[in-house]
Design an enzyme around this catalytic site. Structure first.
Site, mmCIF file in Angstrom:
data_model
loop_
_atom_site.group_PDB
_atom_site.id
_atom_site.type_symbol
_atom_site.label_atom_id
_atom_site.label_comp_id
_atom_site.label_asym_id
_atom_site.label_seq_id
_atom_site.Cartn_x
_atom_site.Cartn_y
_atom_site.Cartn_z
ATOM 1 N N ASP A 1 23.229 0.894 18.629
ATOM 2 C CA ASP A 1 22.917 0.132 17.440
ATOM 3 C C ASP A 1 22.161 -1.132 17.870
ATOM 4 O O ASP A 1 22.179 -1.496 19.045
ATOM 5 C CB ASP A 1 24.238 -0.212 16.738
ATOM 6 C CG ASP A 1 24.048 -1.136 15.553
ATOM 7 O OD1 ASP A 1 23.141 -0.899 14.753
ATOM 8 O OD2 ASP A 1 24.821 -2.111 15.444
ATOM 9 N N ASP B 1 21.635 -4.476 15.507
ATOM 10 C CA ASP B 1 22.222 -5.721 15.019
ATOM 11 C C ASP B 1 23.658 -5.875 15.507
ATOM 12 O O ASP B 1 24.494 -4.984 15.326
ATOM 13 C CB ASP B 1 22.203 -5.753 13.490
ATOM 14 C CG ASP B 1 20.793 -5.863 12.931
ATOM 15 O OD1 ASP B 1 19.841 -5.704 13.707
ATOM 16 O OD2 ASP B 1 20.649 -6.079 11.714
ATOM 17 N N GLU C 1 21.784 -10.499 12.884
ATOM 18 C CA GLU C 1 21.587 -9.526 11.817
ATOM 19 C C GLU C 1 20.174 -9.773 11.295
ATOM 20 O O GLU C 1 19.887 -10.830 10.721
ATOM 21 C CB GLU C 1 22.618 -9.709 10.710
ATOM 22 C CG GLU C 1 24.052 -9.436 11.135
ATOM 23 C CD GLU C 1 24.315 -7.938 11.355
ATOM 24 O OE1 GLU C 1 23.659 -7.118 10.673
ATOM 25 O OE2 GLU C 1 25.162 -7.607 12.204
ATOM 26 N N ARG D 1 19.408 -5.851 -0.876
ATOM 27 C CA ARG D 1 19.069 -6.980 -0.009
ATOM 28 C C ARG D 1 17.566 -7.071 0.234
ATOM 29 O O ARG D 1 16.994 -8.166 0.236
ATOM 30 C CB ARG D 1 19.833 -6.874 1.301
ATOM 31 C CG ARG D 1 21.312 -7.195 1.163
ATOM 32 C CD ARG D 1 22.066 -7.060 2.461
ATOM 33 N NE ARG D 1 22.196 -5.656 2.866
ATOM 34 C CZ ARG D 1 22.851 -5.264 3.959
ATOM 35 N NH1 ARG D 1 23.392 -6.159 4.766
ATOM 36 N NH2 ARG D 1 22.936 -3.985 4.249
ATOM 37 N N SER E 1 18.857 1.840 14.005
ATOM 38 C CA SER E 1 19.231 0.606 13.317
ATOM 39 C C SER E 1 19.090 0.754 11.814
ATOM 40 O O SER E 1 18.154 1.390 11.318
ATOM 41 C CB SER E 1 18.345 -0.546 13.800
ATOM 42 O OG SER E 1 18.618 -1.728 13.079
ATOM 43 N N GLY E 2 20.037 0.120 11.116
ATOM 44 C CA GLY E 2 19.902 -0.025 9.678
ATOM 45 C C GLY E 2 18.972 -1.171 9.334
ATOM 46 O O GLY E 2 18.758 -1.472 8.162
ATOM 47 N N LYS F 1 22.217 7.723 11.414
ATOM 48 C CA LYS F 1 22.341 7.363 12.823
ATOM 49 C C LYS F 1 22.820 8.551 13.654
ATOM 50 O O LYS F 1 22.319 8.812 14.755
ATOM 51 C CB LYS F 1 23.280 6.168 12.988
ATOM 52 C CG LYS F 1 22.682 4.856 12.500
ATOM 53 C CD LYS F 1 23.586 3.681 12.821
ATOM 54 C CE LYS F 1 22.919 2.361 12.455
ATOM 55 N NZ LYS F 1 23.735 1.212 12.844
ATOM 56 N N ASP G 1 28.883 -1.312 16.692
ATOM 57 C CA ASP G 1 29.936 -2.267 16.328
ATOM 58 C C ASP G 1 30.459 -2.106 14.915
ATOM 59 O O ASP G 1 31.535 -2.612 14.591
ATOM 60 C CB ASP G 1 29.412 -3.695 16.493
ATOM 61 C CG ASP G 1 28.439 -4.072 15.381
ATOM 62 O OD1 ASP G 1 28.772 -4.955 14.570
ATOM 63 O OD2 ASP G 1 27.352 -3.470 15.324
ATOM 64 N N ASN H 1 29.140 1.724 9.928
ATOM 65 C CA ASN H 1 28.026 2.667 9.777
ATOM 66 C C ASN H 1 27.597 3.278 11.111
ATOM 67 O O ASN H 1 26.684 4.100 11.162
ATOM 68 C CB ASN H 1 26.829 2.003 9.083
ATOM 69 C CG ASN H 1 26.202 0.894 9.898
ATOM 70 O OD1 ASN H 1 26.862 0.292 10.745
ATOM 71 N ND2 ASN H 1 24.933 0.616 9.651
#
Length: 402
Positions: free
Chosen positions: A187, A189, A196, A232, A275-276, A320, A343, A346
């Protein structure tokens, strides 16, 4: 002589200990060579300049054992060492079924924690065959080779002690495949980087509070990841695309990130990120760090402005795991030989799909579900879970071209 041939024959355990110096091992076996003995097993440990050298050898021809003992003791005394010779039969007792490697990370590693780990292994039915220090910096990392208990049962037994004594414990099956884990996917972030990314963009758009509210709603389960992502990103509408370069410059790598990637690459691993967050940042990281794979969401830009939308495939929790499988297929690596690091919730599907899932400074629900957890702020400590020693890390640093 084969193992079956030495199972019942008389053997001698020759033990040499004292201050380490060059030539001790050669000197012992030169001494033994005069008595026509065969070597059954050898073990040597050096700790703080003191050596313990053990040689298991077959019994010498009739009438020569007394002379062998006297000669070994005389040789040891001549170099100011001590010797002990024990008679017995056969080789070491066979190890039980079920072979595991237990890696314990401590910062510091206390004697209390070490005692608890050893006791728990014994209570679970395991036997400690060897203990080896992997690293003393930035954490103390030791590896226990354990036999006699299945890996999953041992992992379950040790989880409680890990939290109780504030150490990180990884339990993996022993075997050649451990060194053959050739793909690591992480991942971004709060894992590869300390930030983030959506919050960095929000700071430039002046909408940090609104982004935080959406994030909190997602954490409460009121929005799923895709809904929260769209909500967001919508707040970034109208932001000038020039801010992307500013965000890239603000990204802070997690301590140890460069060392982790550099070492893995030197050892032949392939490394990727999912990554999201956004490709506008992950593509830059891919180029800067020499990553093999990178995938994230893409911010839509029209006429030099962010539209408040994303384009293309959404990278969410399921995405992912899907990308881990895709990267593994492209790398030609079985899924069982992949490592995933993350972490957040997700990341769970990805962590569970990998051969080894590592929760890095993760939320409790993630730590409990992953194969193992690392709770120190150094990303390169993951290397020790793969059996890579600090010496190998430093060699990679020396050879790396900046």
């Amino acid at each position: 002589m084969s193992a079956s041939q030495t199972s019942d024959v008389p053997t001698l355990l020759v033990k040499i200990f004292g201050k380490d110096r060059p030539g001790i091992t050669a000197g012992l076996f030169d001494t033994l060579a005069a008595y026509s003995v065969d070597v059954v097993d050898i073990e040597q440990v050096v700790t703080r300049g003191r050596i313990v050298l053990c040689a298991l050898v077959t019994q010498p021809p009739a009438g020569m054992e007394g002379d062998l003992r006297a000669t070994v003791h005389s040789w040891a005394e001549s170099i100011k060492m001590q010797a002990e010779i024990i008679s017995g039969k056969g080789d070491n007792r066979p190890r039980g079924l079920g072979r595991s490697l237990v890696t314990v990370l401590g910062h510091p590693l206390t004697s209390e924690a070490t005692a608890a780990v050893a006791a728990r292994i014994t209570k679970a039915g395991g036997n400690i065959d060897r203990i080896f220090r992997l690293a003393k910096y930035p954490v103390t990392a030791v590896e226990f080779a354990v036999s006699g208990v299945e890996t999953e049962a041992l992992r379950t037994a040790l989880v409680t002690d890990a939290a109780r004594f504030r150490v990180d414990i990884a339990v993996v099956a022993a075997g050649l495949y451990r060194r053959a884990q050739r793909l690591v996917v992480m991942d971004v972030d709060s894992t590869l980087i300390q930030d983030e990314v959506i919050e960095l963009f929000a700071a430039h758009a002046g909408c940090e509070d609104q982004v935080a509210e959406v994030t909190a709603a997602a954490m409460r389960g009121e929005l799923d990841f895709e809904q929260s992502l769209h909500a967001r990103v919508a707040l970034l509408e109208g932001l000038d695309a020039s801010v992307i370069d500013k965000v890239r410059s603000e990204v802070r790598l997690t301590p140890g990130a460069r060392t982790l990637i550099r070492t893995l690459k030197r050892l032949g691993y392939q490394v990727g990120v999912v990554s999201g967050g956004f490709t506008q940042v992950t593509d830059d990281l891919k180029g800067r760090l020499g990553l093999d794979f990178a995938q994230a969401n893409t911010l839509e830009i029209v006429d030099g402005k962010l539209t408040g939308r994303v384009t293309g495939e959404i990278v969410d929790r399921a995405g992912k795991a899907r990308l881990l499988r895709r990267f593994a297929a492209e790398a030609g690596v079985p899924l069982s030989q992949t490592v995933a690091i993350g972490d957040g919730a997700n990341d769970l599907d990805m962590l569970n799909a990998a051969g080894l899932g590592v929760a890095f400074n993760a939320k409790p629900v993630v730590r409990e579900a992953a194969h193992t957890a690392v709770n120190v702020p150094f990303l390169d400590t993951v290397l020790y879970l793969l059996g890579i020693t600090r010496e190998e890390v430093e060699a990679a640093d020396t050879l790396a071209v900046d």
